[in-house]
Scaffold this active site. Structure first.
Site, PDB file in Angstrom:
ATOM      1  N   CYS A   1       0.833  -1.214   0.000  1.00  0.00           N
ATOM      2  CA  CYS A   1       0.000   0.000   0.000  1.00  0.00           C
ATOM      3  C   CYS A   1       0.862   1.256   0.000  1.00  0.00           C
ATOM      4  O   CYS A   1       0.503   2.273  -0.609  1.00  0.00           O
ATOM      5  CB  CYS A   1      -0.900   0.033   1.231  1.00  0.00           C
ATOM      6  SG  CYS A   1      -2.052  -1.323   1.325  1.00  0.00           S
TER       7      CYS A   1
HETATM    8  C1  BEZ Z   1       0.624  -4.609   1.849  1.00  0.00           C
HETATM    9  O1  BEZ Z   1      -0.017  -3.613   1.551  1.00  0.00           O
HETATM   10  O2  BEZ Z   1       1.822  -4.659   1.747  1.00  0.00           O
HETATM   11  C2  BEZ Z   1      -0.068  -5.835   2.346  1.00  0.00           C
HETATM   12  C3  BEZ Z   1      -1.224  -5.712   3.091  1.00  0.00           C
HETATM   13  C4  BEZ Z   1      -1.829  -6.857   3.564  1.00  0.00           C
HETATM   14  C5  BEZ Z   1      -1.294  -8.107   3.269  1.00  0.00           C
HETATM   15  C6  BEZ Z   1      -0.149  -8.209   2.498  1.00  0.00           C
HETATM   16  C7  BEZ Z   1       0.465  -7.054   2.024  1.00  0.00           C
END
Ligand code: BEZ
Length: 211
Positions: A45
């Site tokens: 994200c």
């Molecule tokens: C991420 O945004 O990196 C992420 C969020 C939840 C699970 C795996 C990755």
């Protein structure tokens, strides 16, 4: 109830990192992109919001307003924005909805319990100026989105909203397009003065009309 293409996009009031908004009013007469993030302070994200901020000018040029949502509170978003700015070499320039009560996530069916019952999936809703949902994408948390692809779909939606055409596989702005099957050959002669190639009666190729 799940949302479908051409449904009116659900309205809501929410706190965001740029103040409280009422979604339909915030959209105004623009196109909109609402996209969800599984949680704050997560690595994928972080790269997505950095990338979205770098693409903002290109979305602005297409009259598209972007807004993100994450099921964390405002103070968490604000701290995370500092990290995004620091690590992604950018300044976050779009609002992030603080959806701690999951109101928006629920309205837009962004939590898929068999994937994860606490985080949203990565949803993308593209909304037209009439507030209709024109495109939906759903990615798992593990797969960051491709903002070139999102721009490409905006280009296709905006083009096909204006002209009786469809865009073929892997099309990008400037490539040839397909004349919509509903257009007769006689009407096609009038509508597409650059001419067209009739590969098959149902497959008629023409230069992109607005180029
Ligand atoms: C991420 O945004 O990196 C992420 C969020 C939840 C699970 C795996 C990755």
């Amino acid at each position: 109830m799940s949302l479908r293409l051409m449904d009116t996009t659900p309205d809501f009031t929410a706190e965001t990192t740029e103040g409280t908004i009422q979604f339909h009013e915030w959209l105004g007469s623009s196109w909109g992109i609402l996209f969800s993030h599984p949680a704050d302070y997560t690595p994928v994200c972080t790269t997505e919001l950095g990338t979205a901020s770098k693409y903002k000018e290109q979305f602005d040029a297409r009259n598209v307003k972007m807004i993100a949502v994450s099921v964390d509170p405002l103070d968490s978003h604000n701290g995370w924005i500092s990290d995004i700015n620091e690590t992604q070499n950018t300044t976050v320039n779009l609002p992030i909805i603080a959806d701690a009560d999951r109101n928006v996530a629920t309205l837009y069916d962004m939590i898929h319990p068999n994937a994860n019952d606490a985080m949203t999936v990565r949803s993308v809703f593209i909304i037209d100026p009439a507030k209709k949902i024109r495109l939906m994408l759903t990615y798992p948390a593990s797969c960051g989105r491709n903002f070139d692809e999102i721009l490409r779909t905006v280009d296709s939606l905006q083009l096909t909203s204006k002209y009786s055409v469809a865009t073929p596989a892997n099309w990008k702005d400037g490539d040839n397009v397909i004349i919509a099957p509903a257009v007769s050959d006689k009407d096609a002669d009038d509508k597409f003065p650059k001419g067209y190639q009739k590969v098959k009666p149902y497959l008629r190729i023409t230069p992109q009309p607005n180029k």
